[in-house]
Design an enzyme around this catalytic site. Structure first.
Site, short mmCIF file in Angstrom:
data_model
loop_
_atom_site.label_atom_id
_atom_site.label_comp_id
_atom_site.label_asym_id
_atom_site.label_seq_id
_atom_site.Cartn_x
_atom_site.Cartn_y
_atom_site.Cartn_z
N PHE A 113 -15.34 3.63 6.88
CA PHE A 113 -13.86 4.01 6.74
C PHE A 113 -13.72 4.03 5.13
O PHE A 113 -12.68 4.23 4.48
CB PHE A 113 -12.87 3.28 7.38
CG PHE A 113 -13.05 1.90 7.63
CD1 PHE A 113 -12.47 1.13 6.23
CD2 PHE A 113 -13.66 0.84 8.26
CE1 PHE A 113 -12.57 -0.47 5.88
CE2 PHE A 113 -13.71 -0.45 7.98
CZ PHE A 113 -13.22 -1.06 6.88
N HIS A 117 -2.18 -5.63 1.58
CA HIS A 117 -3.45 -6.36 1.36
C HIS A 117 -3.16 -7.60 1.05
O HIS A 117 -2.19 -7.80 0.29
CB HIS A 117 -4.38 -5.54 0.42
CG HIS A 117 -5.53 -6.37 -0.28
ND1 HIS A 117 -6.60 -6.41 0.63
CD2 HIS A 117 -5.57 -7.34 -1.17
CE1 HIS A 117 -7.53 -7.26 -0.33
NE2 HIS A 117 -6.66 -7.57 -1.15
N TYR A 119 -12.02 -2.15 -3.50
CA TYR A 119 -12.51 -2.30 -2.29
C TYR A 119 -13.95 -2.21 -1.99
O TYR A 119 -14.68 -1.86 -0.72
CB TYR A 119 -11.97 -1.29 -1.43
CG TYR A 119 -10.65 -1.74 -0.66
CD1 TYR A 119 -10.46 -2.97 0.05
CD2 TYR A 119 -9.33 -1.00 -0.79
CE1 TYR A 119 -9.21 -3.38 0.49
CE2 TYR A 119 -8.12 -1.58 -0.29
CZ TYR A 119 -8.12 -2.49 0.18
OH TYR A 119 -6.95 -3.06 0.85
N THR A 143 -5.20 -6.90 10.96
CA THR A 143 -5.51 -5.84 10.34
C THR A 143 -4.87 -4.66 11.16
O THR A 143 -4.17 -3.46 10.53
CB THR A 143 -6.94 -5.60 10.22
OG1 THR A 143 -7.55 -6.93 9.69
CG2 THR A 143 -7.48 -4.52 9.23
N ARG A 174 2.84 -6.26 9.44
CA ARG A 174 2.47 -4.99 10.03
C ARG A 174 2.85 -4.63 11.49
O ARG A 174 2.89 -3.53 12.03
CB ARG A 174 0.67 -5.33 9.97
CG ARG A 174 0.00 -5.14 8.80
CD ARG A 174 -1.36 -5.85 8.62
NE ARG A 174 -1.98 -5.47 7.35
CZ ARG A 174 -3.20 -6.15 7.10
NH1 ARG A 174 -3.65 -7.23 7.89
NH2 ARG A 174 -3.75 -5.84 6.05
N ARG A 223 -1.45 -14.02 4.79
CA ARG A 223 -2.24 -13.48 5.81
C ARG A 223 -1.38 -13.69 7.17
O ARG A 223 -1.40 -12.65 8.05
CB ARG A 223 -3.73 -13.79 5.93
CG ARG A 223 -4.38 -13.27 4.62
CD ARG A 223 -5.91 -13.60 4.59
NE ARG A 223 -6.61 -12.78 5.69
CZ ARG A 223 -7.22 -11.70 5.65
NH1 ARG A 223 -7.01 -11.11 4.30
NH2 ARG A 223 -7.85 -10.98 6.58
N GLU A 279 -9.66 -10.71 -7.58
CA GLU A 279 -8.66 -9.60 -7.48
C GLU A 279 -7.45 -9.74 -8.35
O GLU A 279 -6.90 -8.86 -8.73
CB GLU A 279 -8.21 -9.64 -5.75
CG GLU A 279 -9.30 -9.33 -4.91
CD GLU A 279 -8.85 -9.10 -3.49
OE1 GLU A 279 -9.80 -8.87 -2.49
OE2 GLU A 279 -7.79 -9.52 -3.18
N ASN A 318 -2.15 0.28 7.00
CA ASN A 318 -1.39 -0.88 7.30
C ASN A 318 -0.59 -1.75 6.23
O ASN A 318 -0.41 -2.90 6.44
CB ASN A 318 -2.58 -1.76 8.04
CG ASN A 318 -3.65 -2.30 6.93
OD1 ASN A 318 -3.51 -1.90 5.80
ND2 ASN A 318 -4.75 -3.05 7.43
N LYS A 378 0.82 -1.16 -0.05
CA LYS A 378 0.12 -0.23 0.08
C LYS A 378 1.02 1.28 0.04
O LYS A 378 2.05 1.19 0.22
CB LYS A 378 -0.87 -0.02 1.20
CG LYS A 378 -2.06 -1.20 1.23
CD LYS A 378 -2.83 -1.10 2.32
CE LYS A 378 -3.83 -2.21 2.38
NZ LYS A 378 -4.79 -2.23 3.66
P1 ATP Z 1 -6.87 -5.85 3.49
O1 ATP Z 1 -8.38 -6.53 3.11
O2 ATP Z 1 -6.33 -4.87 3.06
O3 ATP Z 1 -6.00 -7.31 3.06
P2 ATP Z 1 -7.95 -6.88 6.00
O4 ATP Z 1 -8.38 -8.03 5.16
O5 ATP Z 1 -6.89 -7.34 7.24
O6 ATP Z 1 -6.91 -5.83 5.07
P3 ATP Z 1 -10.29 -5.70 6.12
O7 ATP Z 1 -11.18 -6.06 7.07
O8 ATP Z 1 -10.58 -6.36 4.85
O9 ATP Z 1 -9.00 -6.04 6.66
O10 ATP Z 1 -10.33 -4.03 5.91
C1 ATP Z 1 -9.72 -3.65 4.66
C2 ATP Z 1 -8.86 -2.46 4.81
O11 ATP Z 1 -9.74 -1.40 5.36
C3 ATP Z 1 -7.77 -2.70 5.94
O12 ATP Z 1 -6.54 -3.22 5.58
C4 ATP Z 1 -7.56 -1.27 6.36
O13 ATP Z 1 -6.46 -0.62 5.65
C5 ATP Z 1 -8.85 -0.52 6.10
N1 ATP Z 1 -9.65 -0.83 7.52
C6 ATP Z 1 -10.13 -1.68 8.06
N2 ATP Z 1 -10.68 -1.34 9.27
C7 ATP Z 1 -10.29 0.02 9.50
C8 ATP Z 1 -10.73 0.93 10.49
N3 ATP Z 1 -11.41 0.60 11.59
N4 ATP Z 1 -10.46 2.05 10.14
C9 ATP Z 1 -9.69 2.47 9.23
N5 ATP Z 1 -9.58 1.73 8.38
C10 ATP Z 1 -9.81 0.48 8.32
MG MG Z 2 -9.60 -7.77 3.52
#
Ligand code: ATP
Ligand code: MG
Length: 137
Positions: free
Chosen positions: A57, A115, A49, A91, A102, A85, A126, A112, A9
């Site tokens: 968010f 992805h 997304y 996350t 992370r 993962r 994807e 973070n 990212k």
């Molecule tokens: P990713 O999909 O990016 O691999 P993830 O699967 O660990 O991450 P998701 O729940 O899919 O987490 O959320 C997607 C992305 O949205 C997160 O990686 C983060 O960048 C953002 N995100 C998630 N929760 C929050 C939050 N509470 N506040 C701000 N941004 C958030």
């Molecule tokens: Mg995710």
């Protein structure tokens, strides 16, 4: 063997961490079989997304993903989706296990650093969003 879609990212590309993050993948036995550095528009980030469109968010997430270059990549390996993962960590970097990407590199739950696809079906979708079959070698 399995494929998963990974994105380094903008917070990480800005801090010049692409190589250090790729080393984590390779050390875990994941192979980078496709990779390109691109600049997403906010609309493209929003499409990628879209499952999060109703989350509070979402707008912030799309702005962030379009705020600088990203490195999109396909990682290959046995159980690549779960392994990736694991290497990424939770996350929220505050909850991420020591040694994960992370935990080591990320500054906040929003920014973070990486992805990773979360299931075989989303991995297929994807990967197809960014790569043609000919680009995965
Ligand atoms: P990713 O999909 O990016 O691999 P993830 O699967 O660990 O991450 P998701 O729940 O899919 O987490 O959320 C997607 C992305 O949205 C997160 O990686 C983060 O960048 C953002 N995100 C998630 N929760 C929050 C939050 N509470 N506040 C701000 N941004 C958030
Ligand atoms: Mg995710």
């Amino acid at each position: 063997t399995e494929h998963t879609l990974s994105i380094i990212k903008p917070d990480a590309t800005k801090r010049n961490l692409t190589g250090k993050i790729n080393a984590k993948f390779e050390d875990a036995g994941l192979r980078i079989v496709a990779q390109k550095r691109i600049q997403l528009t906010k609309a493209q980030a929003g499409e990628f997304y879209k499952v999060h469109a109703e989350r509070p968010f979402y707008d912030e997430l799309c702005e962030f993903m379009a705020s600088g270059p990203v490195v999109v990549q396909v990682l290959e390996g046995d159980g690549a989706i779960a392994k990736n993962r694991e290497v990424m960590g939770a996350t929220n970097p505050a909850d991420a296990d020591a040694g994960t990407i992370r935990a080591e590199f990320s500054e906040s739950v929003g920014e973070n650093s990486v992805h990773g696809s979360d299931a075989p079906e989303t991995a297929r979708e994807e990967i197809a969003y960014f790569f043609s079959g000919l680009e995965i070698v």
